[in-house]
Design a protein around this motif. Structure first.
Motif, mmCIF file in Angstrom:
data_model
loop_
_atom_site.group_PDB
_atom_site.id
_atom_site.type_symbol
_atom_site.label_atom_id
_atom_site.label_comp_id
_atom_site.label_asym_id
_atom_site.label_seq_id
_atom_site.Cartn_x
_atom_site.Cartn_y
_atom_site.Cartn_z
ATOM 1 N N THR A 208 0.706 -1.082 0.106
ATOM 2 C CA THR A 208 -0.113 0.098 0.146
ATOM 3 C C THR A 208 0.919 1.318 -0.010
ATOM 4 O O THR A 208 0.551 2.262 -0.256
ATOM 5 C CB THR A 208 -0.959 -0.046 1.188
ATOM 6 O OG1 THR A 208 -0.102 0.163 2.430
ATOM 7 C CG2 THR A 208 -1.728 -1.268 1.246
ATOM 8 N N LEU A 209 2.122 1.114 0.267
ATOM 9 C CA LEU A 209 2.988 2.333 0.415
ATOM 10 C C LEU A 209 3.653 2.774 -1.067
ATOM 11 O O LEU A 209 3.900 2.049 -1.780
ATOM 12 C CB LEU A 209 4.045 1.876 1.490
ATOM 13 C CG LEU A 209 3.473 1.441 2.775
ATOM 14 C CD1 LEU A 209 4.732 1.155 3.767
ATOM 15 C CD2 LEU A 209 2.946 3.013 3.499
ATOM 16 N N PRO A 210 4.176 3.997 -0.904
ATOM 17 C CA PRO A 210 4.681 4.778 -2.346
ATOM 18 C C PRO A 210 6.101 3.984 -2.236
ATOM 19 O O PRO A 210 6.784 3.396 -1.481
ATOM 20 C CB PRO A 210 4.647 6.000 -2.319
ATOM 21 C CG PRO A 210 4.647 6.163 -0.638
ATOM 22 C CD PRO A 210 3.856 4.839 0.013
ATOM 23 N N GLU A 211 6.863 4.486 -3.414
ATOM 24 C CA GLU A 211 8.378 3.918 -3.838
ATOM 25 C C GLU A 211 9.088 5.315 -2.996
ATOM 26 O O GLU A 211 8.563 6.305 -3.287
ATOM 27 C CB GLU A 211 8.456 4.160 -5.234
ATOM 28 C CG GLU A 211 10.030 3.962 -5.750
ATOM 29 C CD GLU A 211 10.405 4.189 -7.100
ATOM 30 O OE1 GLU A 211 11.642 4.066 -7.630
ATOM 31 O OE2 GLU A 211 9.464 4.164 -7.668
ATOM 32 N N VAL A 212 9.988 5.157 -2.416
ATOM 33 C CA VAL A 212 10.861 6.075 -1.737
ATOM 34 C C VAL A 212 12.089 6.464 -2.833
ATOM 35 O O VAL A 212 12.638 5.785 -3.463
ATOM 36 C CB VAL A 212 11.717 5.674 -0.415
ATOM 37 C CG1 VAL A 212 12.606 6.645 0.140
ATOM 38 C CG2 VAL A 212 10.677 5.027 0.514
ATOM 39 N N VAL A 213 12.006 7.959 -2.982
ATOM 40 C CA VAL A 213 12.948 8.498 -4.008
ATOM 41 C C VAL A 213 13.647 9.588 -3.409
ATOM 42 O O VAL A 213 13.348 9.891 -2.136
ATOM 43 C CB VAL A 213 11.906 8.937 -5.251
ATOM 44 C CG1 VAL A 213 11.169 7.886 -5.946
ATOM 45 C CG2 VAL A 213 11.043 10.165 -4.960
ATOM 46 N N ASP A 214 14.693 10.368 -4.361
ATOM 47 C CA ASP A 214 15.314 11.422 -3.882
ATOM 48 C C ASP A 214 14.455 12.668 -3.673
ATOM 49 O O ASP A 214 13.331 12.426 -4.089
ATOM 50 C CB ASP A 214 16.362 11.784 -4.934
ATOM 51 C CG ASP A 214 17.440 10.805 -4.924
ATOM 52 O OD1 ASP A 214 17.729 9.956 -4.426
ATOM 53 O OD2 ASP A 214 18.257 10.896 -6.221
ATOM 54 N N THR A 215 15.052 13.572 -2.915
ATOM 55 C CA THR A 215 14.262 14.702 -2.527
ATOM 56 C C THR A 215 14.305 15.491 -3.653
ATOM 57 O O THR A 215 13.486 16.743 -3.798
ATOM 58 C CB THR A 215 14.769 15.486 -1.185
ATOM 59 O OG1 THR A 215 16.178 15.587 -1.437
ATOM 60 C CG2 THR A 215 14.560 14.636 -0.176
ATOM 61 N N HIS A 216 15.389 15.485 -4.547
ATOM 62 C CA HIS A 216 15.330 16.317 -6.090
ATOM 63 C C HIS A 216 16.021 15.689 -6.926
ATOM 64 O O HIS A 216 16.940 14.747 -6.703
ATOM 65 C CB HIS A 216 16.349 17.584 -5.330
ATOM 66 C CG HIS A 216 17.505 17.383 -4.786
ATOM 67 N ND1 HIS A 216 17.797 16.836 -3.493
ATOM 68 C CD2 HIS A 216 18.976 17.620 -5.353
ATOM 69 C CE1 HIS A 216 18.948 17.054 -3.253
ATOM 70 N NE2 HIS A 216 19.724 17.137 -4.331
ATOM 71 N N GLY A 217 15.679 16.128 -8.070
ATOM 72 C CA GLY A 217 15.826 15.349 -9.409
ATOM 73 C C GLY A 217 14.482 15.359 -10.429
ATOM 74 O O GLY A 217 13.700 15.936 -9.930
ATOM 75 N N ARG A 218 14.765 14.504 -11.389
ATOM 76 C CA ARG A 218 13.393 14.559 -12.091
ATOM 77 C C ARG A 218 12.688 13.318 -11.659
ATOM 78 O O ARG A 218 12.937 12.211 -11.899
ATOM 79 C CB ARG A 218 13.644 14.482 -13.583
ATOM 80 C CG ARG A 218 14.375 15.672 -14.281
ATOM 81 C CD ARG A 218 14.566 15.457 -15.805
ATOM 82 N NE ARG A 218 13.243 15.498 -16.499
ATOM 83 C CZ ARG A 218 12.626 16.579 -17.023
ATOM 84 N NH1 ARG A 218 13.262 17.771 -16.809
ATOM 85 N NH2 ARG A 218 11.525 16.592 -17.797
ATOM 86 N N LEU A 219 11.537 13.501 -10.745
ATOM 87 C CA LEU A 219 10.998 12.699 -9.927
ATOM 88 C C LEU A 219 9.517 12.111 -10.246
ATOM 89 O O LEU A 219 9.343 11.224 -10.358
ATOM 90 C CB LEU A 219 10.770 13.205 -8.598
ATOM 91 C CG LEU A 219 11.953 13.678 -7.684
ATOM 92 C CD1 LEU A 219 11.613 14.335 -6.318
ATOM 93 C CD2 LEU A 219 13.060 12.711 -7.543
ATOM 94 N N ALA A 220 8.972 13.237 -11.258
ATOM 95 C CA ALA A 220 7.703 12.661 -11.746
ATOM 96 C C ALA A 220 7.402 13.774 -12.851
ATOM 97 O O ALA A 220 8.149 14.996 -12.912
ATOM 98 C CB ALA A 220 6.742 12.639 -10.787
ATOM 99 N N GLU A 221 6.520 13.933 -13.457
ATOM 100 C CA GLU A 221 5.818 14.907 -14.642
ATOM 101 C C GLU A 221 4.333 15.261 -14.064
ATOM 102 O O GLU A 221 3.642 14.266 -13.972
ATOM 103 C CB GLU A 221 6.215 14.460 -15.948
ATOM 104 C CG GLU A 221 6.063 15.387 -16.656
ATOM 105 C CD GLU A 221 6.577 15.150 -18.360
ATOM 106 O OE1 GLU A 221 7.729 15.376 -18.711
ATOM 107 O OE2 GLU A 221 5.774 14.475 -18.939
#
Length: 487
Positions: A208-221
């Motif tokens: 049920t939980l999201p993917e953990v990603v960086d705080t900055h970069g091209r993360l989504a659109e």
């Protein structure tokens, strides 16, 4: 590529959008209040659909139909607040449970009795308190039929507010940045993704939980239909981590305090995973290319919300700015002391069942004394935190402050006096939004590093030097300690 950063700042009492130029200048601001729901004593809820609708409306207002000006989006948010939604419909399943909510206090107490807190703190940097997200998720699974049904069908999505906004903006991406994920009780500080053992301990399905990603970069659109262009989302951070970045606390030992709804102090601890022996928190400050910089944190649950309480519940003031005038109108508080435990006590005490106290009242006590005591409570709580940070080997040499309450010159000087430290306040105090702009500016390549972006965007600051006699300071702290003992 455009030259402006669009920041979405989804706070506790309001949500807003701001556009920043590369030098940190604010071009436009739109803000809308959020409805607070209090269905039972100690319960605090938000309508997640309202958060989305009003955030999008603010974004459209500042973009003004010219999305080509926007290079990237940065998002910062109230932390720990939990949204549950259906992945298929994209709609919330129930109201969001807000970080201030205390309904899971009994569950946390039971976990402590079973001896789980030491391991939880070692793995996650956090303590067992209703403040954090994991117990809220468990409560929803235990008590909400719609949430349980979605979990059984495999369509349940849990997330904090930035995760919810990214999902809606992108049309389905389920992400959480490392700074927000580190506030859930479900992320080990040395783990790349949510921890299976912690998920099992708290009874929250990992799926049920999201993917953990960086705080900055091209993360989504961002979906092009929403704002008029497919703008990259390049910065995500919880509000307190974002404010720390906005304050330029990017070197080991640098410290900031944000005085908003609550009061939150973070000290940069570099690449080493922090551990506290004095009931402070270890947290992710930011993550870049999978590498984390950490912070040690102390949180007080009530700061600006105390002033709001004096205005809205007690009717003692007409607006927050009156508190400074009232504080200056008298020589002292007449021994009136407020311990603002209206939502329990946070660090370093962690007493979720504590309630607020006003002590030292006499017939000479009027609204000026109470207003001044409310401002003094900010310095008293911060002094408690300073003592804990010092005991944990993270002493402060200077405190950088921000947030709405920091605009009060009297309070800023009182902080310097009680802490006996220089207090630095930037001319632009909305550093939470600025931090998200800095992250997004680096994430999209507008600036090369967080340090260079902070230098270019932070602006000037004022410094308040301590100017209080030691006897006066000690007498103040002694009265506060007596009132705190009563709590």
């Amino acid at each position: 590529m455009g030259e402006h950063i669009l920041v979405l700042d989804a706070g506790t009492t309001s949500t807003r959008a701001m556009t920043f130029a590369p030098d940190g200048t604010v071009e436009a601001v739109a803000q809308k209040d959020l409805t607070q729901h209090y269905p039972k004593p100690g319960w605090v809820e938000h309508d997640a659909a309202e958060i989305w609708d009003k955030t999008l409306a603010c974004a459209r207002e500042v973009v003004r139909g010219d999305a080509g000006r926007i290079a990237a989006i940065g998002i910062t948010n109230q932390r720990e607040t939990v949204v549950a939604w259906d992945r298929t419909s994209g709609e919330p399943l129930t109201r969001a449970i807000v970080w201030q909510d205390r309904r899971t206090a009994e569950f946390c107490a039971g976990m402590k009795e079973y001896g789980h807190e030491a391991e939880v703190q070692k793995r996650t940097g956090l303590l067992l308190d209703p403040y954090f997200s994991g117990t809220k998720m468990r409560w929803l699974l235990d008590h909400d039929e719609g949430v349980r049904a979605a979990a059984a069908q495999g369509t349940l999505a849990f997330g904090t507010v930035e995760s919810w906004l990214v999902f809606k903006l992108s049309g389905g991406a389920h992400l959480s940045d490392a700074s927000n994920a580190s506030r859930t009780l479900l992320l080990a500080l040395d783990g790349a993704q949510f921890d299976e053992d912690m998920c099992e301990l708290f009874g929250v399905p990992r799926a049920t939980l999201p993917e953990v990603v960086d705080t900055h970069g091209r993360l989504a659109e961002c979906d092009a239909d929403l704002l008029g262009a497919a703008i990259p989302i390049c910065g995500l951070a919880g509000d307190q981590q974002s404010a720390t970045i906005g304050q330029g606390c990017l070197a080991f030992g640098e410290t900031k305090a944000t005085y908003g709804t609550g009061a939150f102090v973070l000290t940069n601890k570099g690449r080493d995973i922090p551990h506290s022996d004095h009931r402070l928190l270890g947290t992710v400050l930011y993550q870049e290319n999978g590498t984390r910089t950490y912070a040690i944190e102390g949180a007080c649950f009530v700061a600006g919300s105390l002033v709001q309480y004096l205005r809205d519940q007690l009717g003692l003031i007409g607006n927050a700015a009156e508190t400074e005038e009232l504080a200056r109108s008298i020589e002292d508080s007449g021994e009136v002391v407020i311990v603002p435990a209206l939502a329990g006590l946070g660090a370093p005490h962690w007493l979720p069942d504590a309630r607020g106290v006003i002590s030292g009242l006499s017939f000479a006590s009027g609204r000026a004394q109470i207003a001044r005591a409310a401002l003094e409570a900010m310095a008293h709580q911060t002094h408690d935190l300073a003592s804990a940070f010092d005991a944990d080997g993270a002493p402060w040499s200077r405190l950088r402050i921000d947030g709405g309450m920091s605009a009060n010159d009297w309070m800023a000087q009182d902080l310097a006096d009680i802490l006996d430290l220089p207090v630095e306040r930037p001319d632009f105090i909305e550093t939470t939004a600025l931090g998200a702009a800095i992250l997004a500016a680096v994430g999209c390549g507008m600036h090369d590093t967080l340090e260079s972006a902070a230098r270019a965007m932070r602006g000037k600051a004022s410094v308040f030097e301590p100017d209080m006699g030691i006897e006066v300071r000690e007498a103040r702290l002694a009265r506060y300690a007596k009132a705190l003992a009563a709590v």
